[in-house]
Design a protein around this motif. Sequence first.
Motif, PDB file in Angstrom:
ATOM      1  N   ALA A 224      61.275   8.394 -28.097  1.00 57.40           N
ATOM      2  CA  ALA A 224      61.095   8.563 -29.416  1.00 57.40           C
ATOM      3  C   ALA A 224      61.609   7.389 -30.071  1.00 57.40           C
ATOM      4  CB  ALA A 224      61.165  10.037 -29.856  1.00 57.40           C
ATOM      5  N   ASP A 225      62.206   6.262 -29.486  1.00 58.59           N
ATOM      6  CA  ASP A 225      62.763   5.313 -30.263  1.00 58.59           C
ATOM      7  C   ASP A 225      61.990   4.621 -30.910  1.00 58.59           C
ATOM      8  OD1 ASP A 225      64.783   3.598 -30.788  1.00 58.59           O
ATOM      9  OD2 ASP A 225      64.391   2.321 -28.943  1.00 58.59           O
TER      10      ASP A 225
ATOM     11  N   HIS B  24      56.140   3.563 -27.620  1.00 58.01           N
ATOM     12  CA  HIS B  24      56.266   4.729 -26.714  1.00 58.01           C
ATOM     13  C   HIS B  24      54.959   5.840 -27.618  1.00 58.01           C
ATOM     14  CE1 HIS B  24      60.033   3.643 -25.318  1.00 58.01           C
ATOM     15  NE2 HIS B  24      60.379   3.262 -26.498  1.00 58.01           N
ATOM     16  N   TRP B  25      54.319   6.289 -26.557  1.00 56.84           N
ATOM     17  CA  TRP B  25      53.254   7.039 -26.967  1.00 56.84           C
ATOM     18  C   TRP B  25      53.510   8.274 -27.703  1.00 56.84           C
ATOM     19  CZ3 TRP B  25      52.539  12.342 -25.443  1.00 56.84           C
ATOM     20  CH2 TRP B  25      53.389  12.924 -24.370  1.00 56.84           C
ATOM     21  N   ILE B  26      54.761   8.984 -27.577  1.00 56.82           N
ATOM     22  CA  ILE B  26      55.078  10.166 -28.474  1.00 56.82           C
ATOM     23  C   ILE B  26      55.153   9.886 -29.855  1.00 56.82           C
ATOM     24  CG2 ILE B  26      56.822  12.096 -28.851  1.00 56.82           C
ATOM     25  CD1 ILE B  26      57.358  12.109 -25.936  1.00 56.82           C
ATOM     26  N   PRO B  27      55.948   8.992 -30.248  1.00 49.97           N
ATOM     27  CA  PRO B  27      56.085   8.546 -31.829  1.00 49.97           C
ATOM     28  C   PRO B  27      54.728   8.109 -32.275  1.00 49.97           C
ATOM     29  CG  PRO B  27      57.527   6.947 -30.616  1.00 49.97           C
ATOM     30  CD  PRO B  27      57.197   8.137 -29.429  1.00 49.97           C
ATOM     31  N   THR B  28      53.789   7.403 -31.390  1.00 48.61           N
ATOM     32  CA  THR B  28      52.652   6.719 -31.756  1.00 48.61           C
ATOM     33  C   THR B  28      51.641   8.021 -32.059  1.00 48.61           C
ATOM     34  OG1 THR B  28      52.876   5.037 -30.736  1.00 48.61           O
ATOM     35  CG2 THR B  28      50.783   5.372 -31.121  1.00 48.61           C
TER      36      THR B  28
ATOM     37  N   LEU C  66      52.407  11.345 -32.831  1.00 45.85           N
ATOM     38  CA  LEU C  66      53.112  11.912 -33.796  1.00 45.85           C
ATOM     39  C   LEU C  66      52.710  11.255 -35.154  1.00 45.85           C
ATOM     40  CD1 LEU C  66      54.710  14.354 -34.356  1.00 45.85           C
ATOM     41  CD2 LEU C  66      56.645  12.967 -34.444  1.00 45.85           C
ATOM     42  N   VAL C  67      52.806  10.011 -35.282  1.00 45.88           N
ATOM     43  CA  VAL C  67      52.538   9.318 -36.503  1.00 45.88           C
ATOM     44  C   VAL C  67      51.087   9.467 -36.735  1.00 45.88           C
ATOM     45  CG1 VAL C  67      52.350   6.993 -37.584  1.00 45.88           C
ATOM     46  CG2 VAL C  67      54.284   7.610 -36.709  1.00 45.88           C
TER      47      VAL C  67
END
Length: 197
Positions: A89-90, A149-153, A155-156
């Motif tokens: 999540a960086d 990273h796919w998680i923060p992308t 999430l946004v």
Amino acid sequence: MKKFDPRNIRVRKVNVDEIDDRMLLINLYATQALTLIIGIIWILFQRQNLFSLLAIPNELNFLYWGAGLAAAVIAVDLLISRWVPEEAADDGGVNDRIFRKRPVWHIVLIAFIVAICEELLFRGAVQHAIGPYWTSIVFATIHVRYLRHWIPTGLVFSISYGLGWIYEQSGTLWAPIAAHFIIDLVMGLIIRFRRES
């Protein structure tokens, strides 16, 4: 007098650690000013009434929409930070640099300015033109530091879609502004007061 040659311009990627605090803030406020200007111009070209778009509603229902979405986003973000490795999540340390040593009043100011500028552009102008789905793709792309990273992308993108949805449901731009403000404020305060492990 030395002649300007555009071929001598060199563009290179800069790490957030190479930028001092003053330049980081200048960059933050300059990009928000640019966002605001583009949003206002786009809204005017769409022949929308800027004053009615920013009119504060008589009823406070928009606060329920904003606070509800913000609470859901913060809960999901806290769960992600609890169960997902930090490197997945960086964001490159940008948020940490912006909020870590900032006084509380400045975190409030940053959250307010970012919420107004970004929501005016993305919900007020872009969503009016292309709808919430494509606006969310543009919003996620603009937040380029999360794209590694796919998680923060994801999430946004989801946050942006939620902001667009509550804008349509509430009928006022102040619902996504309130949500965006609360999310940035709480996350900024968490970064500010987080204890190092």
